[in-house]
Design a protein around this motif. Structure first.
Motif, PDB file in Angstrom:
ATOM      1  N   SER A 196       6.724  -9.691 -33.929  1.00 36.18           N
ATOM      2  CA  SER A 196       7.050  -9.637 -32.506  1.00 36.18           C
ATOM      3  C   SER A 196       8.371  -8.904 -32.273  1.00 36.18           C
ATOM      4  N   LEU A 197       8.608  -8.513 -31.038  1.00 36.56           N
ATOM      5  CA  LEU A 197       9.886  -7.910 -30.661  1.00 36.56           C
ATOM      6  C   LEU A 197      11.025  -8.898 -30.928  1.00 36.56           C
ATOM      7  N   PHE A 198      10.807 -10.180 -30.634  1.00 35.32           N
ATOM      8  CA  PHE A 198      11.800 -11.215 -30.916  1.00 35.32           C
ATOM      9  C   PHE A 198      12.149 -11.216 -32.407  1.00 35.32           C
ATOM     10  N   CYS A 199      11.143 -11.110 -33.252  1.00 39.67           N
ATOM     11  CA  CYS A 199      11.344 -11.105 -34.702  1.00 39.67           C
ATOM     12  C   CYS A 199      12.137  -9.871 -35.136  1.00 39.67           C
ATOM     13  N   VAL A 200      11.803  -8.720 -34.574  1.00 40.15           N
ATOM     14  CA  VAL A 200      12.530  -7.488 -34.897  1.00 40.15           C
ATOM     15  C   VAL A 200      14.001  -7.644 -34.526  1.00 40.15           C
TER      16      VAL A 200
END
Length: 176
Positions: free
Chosen positions: A58-62
């Motif tokens: 996810s973008l959050f993970c990135v």
């Protein structure tokens, strides 16, 4: 069993922030830093990226980890291959592995789900050792706060398995 060597490891997993609550999925990075207790130093380090079979990054993970889908696509390998490399380069059942918390349970669960043999026999939870030694038995605390209390400078970006494992190795050298 080599009791003079400890392999500190840290996992990063696919992660999401849903309504302010973090959730995690499959492992996407394994960071390792081996310490020699006799020499009092880090003697080997490694970083392995893992291709998740079911989860998306996810973008959050990135933003949290710095690990992009492109990086995983180019450098990631299946977990079984990563574990084989880990055992070849660091030793498997003949080494003691250590993490901050229960990363071994996360790894064990994913190994079971994927039909992979679990690579550890001996495991140390350094968070528990730190709480016992500092008489903070009922206080949960992160690795970074423990390092601050011991005046160990954090090096690098937090939530990188490679960086977190190295910093954990520095902490382990102080408390073991």
């Amino acid at each position: 069993m080599n009791f003079n060597r400890i392999v500190c490891f840290d996992l990063e997993m696919c992660c999401w922030n849903v309504d302010g609550k973090g959730t995690t999925g499959e492992i996407i990075e394994v960071g390792l830093a081996e310490i020699d207790l006799t020499k009092g130093e880090v003697v080997r380090r490694a970083q392995y990226y893992v291709k998740p079979e079911h989860d998306e990054i996810s973008l959050f993970c990135v933003e949290l980890t710095g690990i992009t889908p492109r990086k995983i696509e180019k450098q990631g390998r299946p977990l079984a291959g990563v574990l084989k490399s880990m055992i070849k380069n660091f030793g498997g059942t003949n080494k003691i592995y250590a993490a901050w918390g229960h990363d071994e349970l996360i790894l064990k669960s994913e190994c079971e789900a994927k039909g992979i043999e679990f690579p550890f026999v001996e495991f140390i939870n350094l968070a528990t050792i730190y709480r016992i030694k500092s008489r903070k038995r009922n206080e949960r605390m992160g690795q970074r706060k423990a390092m601050e209390e011991l005046n160990i400078e954090w090096e690098g970006r937090q939530h990188s398995g490679y960086v977190d494992a190295y910093n954990l190795a520095q902490l382990a050298l102080k408390i073991l």
